[in-house]
Scaffold this motif. Structure first.
Motif, PDB file in Angstrom:
ATOM      1  N   GLU A   1       0.810  -1.217   0.000  1.00 61.61           N
ATOM      2  CA  GLU A   1       0.000   0.000   0.000  1.00 61.61           C
ATOM      3  C   GLU A   1       0.849   1.277   0.000  1.00 61.61           C
ATOM      4  O   GLU A   1       0.528   2.265  -0.650  1.00 61.61           O
ATOM      5  CB  GLU A   1      -0.899  -0.004   1.238  1.00 61.61           C
TER       6      GLU A   1
ATOM      7  N   SER B   1       0.768   4.166  -2.789  1.00 63.83           N
ATOM      8  CA  SER B   1       0.513   5.579  -2.451  1.00 63.83           C
ATOM      9  C   SER B   1       1.585   6.470  -3.054  1.00 63.83           C
ATOM     10  O   SER B   1       1.296   7.555  -3.568  1.00 63.83           O
ATOM     11  CB  SER B   1       0.493   5.773  -0.945  1.00 63.83           C
ATOM     12  N   LYS B   2       2.808   6.020  -2.974  1.00 58.79           N
ATOM     13  CA  LYS B   2       3.917   6.811  -3.528  1.00 58.79           C
ATOM     14  C   LYS B   2       3.759   6.977  -5.036  1.00 58.79           C
ATOM     15  O   LYS B   2       3.958   8.073  -5.575  1.00 58.79           O
ATOM     16  CB  LYS B   2       5.250   6.121  -3.218  1.00 58.79           C
TER      17      LYS B   2
ATOM     18  N   ARG C   1       1.008   6.768  -6.729  1.00 55.59           N
ATOM     19  CA  ARG C   1      -0.146   7.644  -6.968  1.00 55.59           C
ATOM     20  C   ARG C   1       0.229   9.108  -6.779  1.00 55.59           C
ATOM     21  O   ARG C   1      -0.123   9.973  -7.578  1.00 55.59           O
ATOM     22  CB  ARG C   1      -1.287   7.276  -6.006  1.00 55.59           C
ATOM     23  N   ALA C   2       0.970   9.368  -5.705  1.00 55.49           N
ATOM     24  CA  ALA C   2       1.343  10.759  -5.416  1.00 55.49           C
ATOM     25  C   ALA C   2       2.271  11.324  -6.489  1.00 55.49           C
ATOM     26  O   ALA C   2       2.162  12.481  -6.862  1.00 55.49           O
ATOM     27  CB  ALA C   2       2.007  10.827  -4.054  1.00 55.49           C
TER      28      ALA C   2
ATOM     29  N   ILE D   1      -7.112  10.979  -2.463  1.00 51.52           N
ATOM     30  CA  ILE D   1      -7.017  11.279  -3.897  1.00 51.52           C
ATOM     31  C   ILE D   1      -5.635  11.866  -4.228  1.00 51.52           C
ATOM     32  O   ILE D   1      -5.067  11.594  -5.273  1.00 51.52           O
ATOM     33  CB  ILE D   1      -8.138  12.284  -4.308  1.00 51.52           C
ATOM     34  N   CYS D   2      -5.127  12.662  -3.287  1.00 52.24           N
ATOM     35  CA  CYS D   2      -3.860  13.356  -3.539  1.00 52.24           C
ATOM     36  C   CYS D   2      -2.635  12.502  -3.224  1.00 52.24           C
ATOM     37  O   CYS D   2      -1.520  13.009  -3.172  1.00 52.24           O
ATOM     38  CB  CYS D   2      -3.807  14.649  -2.738  1.00 52.24           C
ATOM     39  N   GLY D   3      -2.828  11.241  -2.985  1.00 50.55           N
ATOM     40  CA  GLY D   3      -1.689  10.346  -2.846  1.00 50.55           C
ATOM     41  C   GLY D   3      -1.287  10.006  -1.426  1.00 50.55           C
ATOM     42  O   GLY D   3      -0.260   9.370  -1.220  1.00 50.55           O
ATOM     43  N   TYR D   4      -2.069  10.429  -0.446  1.00 50.93           N
ATOM     44  CA  TYR D   4      -1.747  10.040   0.929  1.00 50.93           C
ATOM     45  C   TYR D   4      -2.047   8.556   1.114  1.00 50.93           C
ATOM     46  O   TYR D   4      -2.972   8.023   0.510  1.00 50.93           O
ATOM     47  CB  TYR D   4      -2.575  10.841   1.934  1.00 50.93           C
ATOM     48  N   SER D   5      -1.287   7.922   1.982  1.00 50.44           N
ATOM     49  CA  SER D   5      -1.551   6.512   2.283  1.00 50.44           C
ATOM     50  C   SER D   5      -2.544   6.421   3.442  1.00 50.44           C
ATOM     51  O   SER D   5      -2.820   7.423   4.110  1.00 50.44           O
ATOM     52  CB  SER D   5      -0.247   5.810   2.677  1.00 50.44           C
TER      53      SER D   5
END
Lengths: 220, 375
Positions: free
Chosen positions: A75, A79-80, A82-83, B288-292
């Motif tokens: 995960e 996330s990385k 995606r960011a 949405i902005c990429g936070y986990s």
């Protein structure tokens, strides 16, 4: 590059009322593509976009993002990615009303130092032609302006891919055309743009259209 | 820094809700500190007296009225004798102190001054507590080191029911042994004991202007004079009686403790849920902005920690204001080490629960599903 192979998505798979949203979806999107995913409401296009954007998991199949098997990533890594590599634009803008435009655009820049963060955010805001709105609160903006803020936020990290879920759905036709021209310009700059829409007028402005119905691709 | 900024911006969005939550937290901390204070106080008020309870201890009650226009320090035998001769009813002994050089000082004040020196008897049943020391009067002669006699009327025998009373809502941190007796009556109790039985508490009693008369040279004579009244009850019995009284008082206190604890637990859970609900849209945007998932829970926890810190500051400020205005006894809170530990644990608990609640909520939900629900 994005490559999906035989992707299925079943909601509540272990329960009696399970629902198959996607069934055997396979396609690839190359770098710099300007692509529309169209379909009726409930056809599975938003689910597909969420899977591409790694906001949702898939039940079976394979998904390669820049040749990396997404199913094997944890995960944190997801996330990385995606960011860093994906920018999201939603129909309802997904902005925080009590933040200023600048604060909203700075949200994805959390690992960066403050001074640089502001510089990058202002650069993205300027790119969208809303520099004069930088210190205004989102609640004071029109729909078109909000969507520009959302796009500025999506590109602030300079991602390679922009995913937009019905980006013109809440806008009048003139503003929608403006927003589409922004996407076109971003695509011209080399970004991959994938837009989910049910509006053929919007889809026709894209270079490629993938049509899905009942969770299956019917044309691409 | 970023998470703090996000939290502060979230506060801005729902200022009223967050002010309410912070106020609720502050009250919660005050309530909790009150509870701990009340529990700790019971032991605190008893402990200074424990070493005094020994076979050399006598409790006597003075009935000598000394005339003096104001507090007087008497350091010569002549003036002392003169003073003792002029004892009139409208004055009462305020303090009697002896010094290592053999001198002693008698302080006396008028009824009015005496009344103002006594701590306000706002709460508690001090009257009955004092009564437990026994009242049958009997005149006894006390022999001072320089040979001067002072007639004191004893309070009578210590009875089987003698105990150190509990003092609800009286700030024991500021309470001294002297205060303990000030609060008792318009008539005074005096502790008579020798130096060895006072031990390290000597200064304590002196500073508190306690009614300490030290037997230096005539110990045997004095105890002989007092033994009939002072040594009739073993001191262990007084300690046992006090413990029983403390337990009995504690039993009465349990419903309050239980209620406060339940309020604390429910309050913590409610606050966590309220904050989480208030933050759902923001969390969706962060996703949405990429936070986990961990990052979002982190933001949530920082938010709670910030609010907790604000609440602690407010509750401390409230306590400070009450203390400055001299009203801290109204709520009976002492800022003790125990209070600090309990508050610290509550803060940790609050942060932990506030992390667990969103974690449970996010556990099985995909970001997409969460975003769909929140936006």
């Amino acid at each position: 590059m994005i490559e999906l192979k035989n992707i299925t998505k079943i909601y509540n798979s272990k329960k009696q009322y399970c629902f198959q949203a996607l069934n055997g979806i396979s396609f690839a999107v190359n770098d710099g593509d300007f692509c529309a995913i169209i379909g009726k409401s409930g056809s599975g296009k938003s689910t597909l976009l969420h899977i591409i954007g790694m906001l949702d998991t898939f039940s079976s199949g394979e998904y390669f993002f820049d040749k990396t098997d997404v199913s094997k990533l944890n995960e944190r890594t997801v996330s990385k990615i995606r960011a860093r590599s994906i920018g999201f634009v939603k129909q309802d803008f997904a902005l925080i009303d009590e933040y200023s435009v600048l604060d909203n655009v700075m949200i994805p820049l959390y690992p960066i130092r403050s001074a640089e963060k502001k510089k990058k955010a202002l650069s993205a805001i300027e790119k969208l032609g809303i520099l004069k709105l930088a210190n205004k609160y989102v609640s004071q903006l029109s729909g078109g302006e909000k969507q520009r803020v959302a796009i500025a936020r999506a590109i602030v990290n300079e991602p390679s891919i922009i995913l937009a879920d019905e980006p013109t759905g809440s806008l009048d036709s003139k503003t929608a055309a403006d927003i589409m021209s922004v996407f076109k310009r971003l695509n011209d700059e080399g970004k991959t743009v994938i837009i989910v829409t049910h509006d053929m007028g919007v889809a026709n402005q894209c270079e490629r259209i993938i049509e899905i119905s009942d969770g299956e691709i019917v044309s691409q | 820094m970023n998470t703090i900024k996000i939290t502060l911006l979230a506060f801005k969005k729902n200022t009223f809700t967050f002010i309410l939550v912070i106020a609720q937290l502050a009250v919660l901390f005050l309530a909790e500190n009150y509870m701990v204070s009340a529990l700790v106080e019971r032991e605190m008020q008893f402990s200074p007296f424990k070493p005094v309870f020994n076979e050399n201890t006598a409790f006597v009650y003075d009935s000598e009225y000394v005339k003096n226009a104001a507090m007087l320090g008497i350091d010569s035998k002549a003036s002392r004798e003169m003073l003792l001769c002029e004892i009139k009813d409208e004055y009462k002994i305020y303090d009697v102190m002896s010094f290592t050089n053999g001198e002693y000082t008698v302080y006396s004040v008028s009824d009015d001054i005496y009344a103002s020196l006594a701590l306000p008897l706002a709460f508690g049943n001090y009257g009955s507590a004092v009564g437990s020391f026994g009242t049958p009067a009997g005149e006894k002669e006390i022999f001072f080191p320089d040979g001067t006699d002072l007639k004191l009327e004893t309070s009578g025998a210590l009875t089987a029911s003698t105990y150190i009373p509990t003092m609800m809502s009286l700030s024991s941190q500021d309470m001294t042994a002297g205060d303990f007796y000030y609060t008792s009556v318009n008539e005074r109790n005096i502790i008579l004991t020798n130096r060895s039985s006072i031990g390290g508490y000597e200064q304590h009693f002196r500073l508190s202007s306690g009614f300490l008369i030290e037997f230096k040279s005539d110990t045997a004579r004095n105890f002989e004079a007092l033994k009939g009244v002072a040594l009739t009850v073993p001191t262990t019995e007084i300690a046992e009686n006090t413990n029983k009284a403390l337990k009995k008082d504690l039993l009465k206190f349990i419903p309050l403790v239980g209620t406060v604890l339940i309020i604390v637990i429910i309050g913590i859970i409610c606050i966590s849920i309220i904050i989480f609900k208030e933050s759902e849209r923001r969390n969706a945007v962060l996703w949405i902005c990429g936070y986990s998932r961990a990052g979002i829970i982190g933001v949530q926890t920082v938010g709670i920690a910030l609010m907790t810190a604000l609440s602690v500051i407010i509750s401390l400020a409230t306590y400070g204001l009450l203390k400055i205005s001299g009203n801290e006894m109204v709520i009976g809170i002492n800022l003790t080490f125990e209070n600090f530990i309990v508050t610290f644990i509550t803060c940790m608990l609050l942060s932990a629960i506030s992390s667990v609640v969103p974690a449970l909520k996010c556990r099985k939900v995909s970001p997409a599903e969460y975003i769909r629900r929140a936006l």
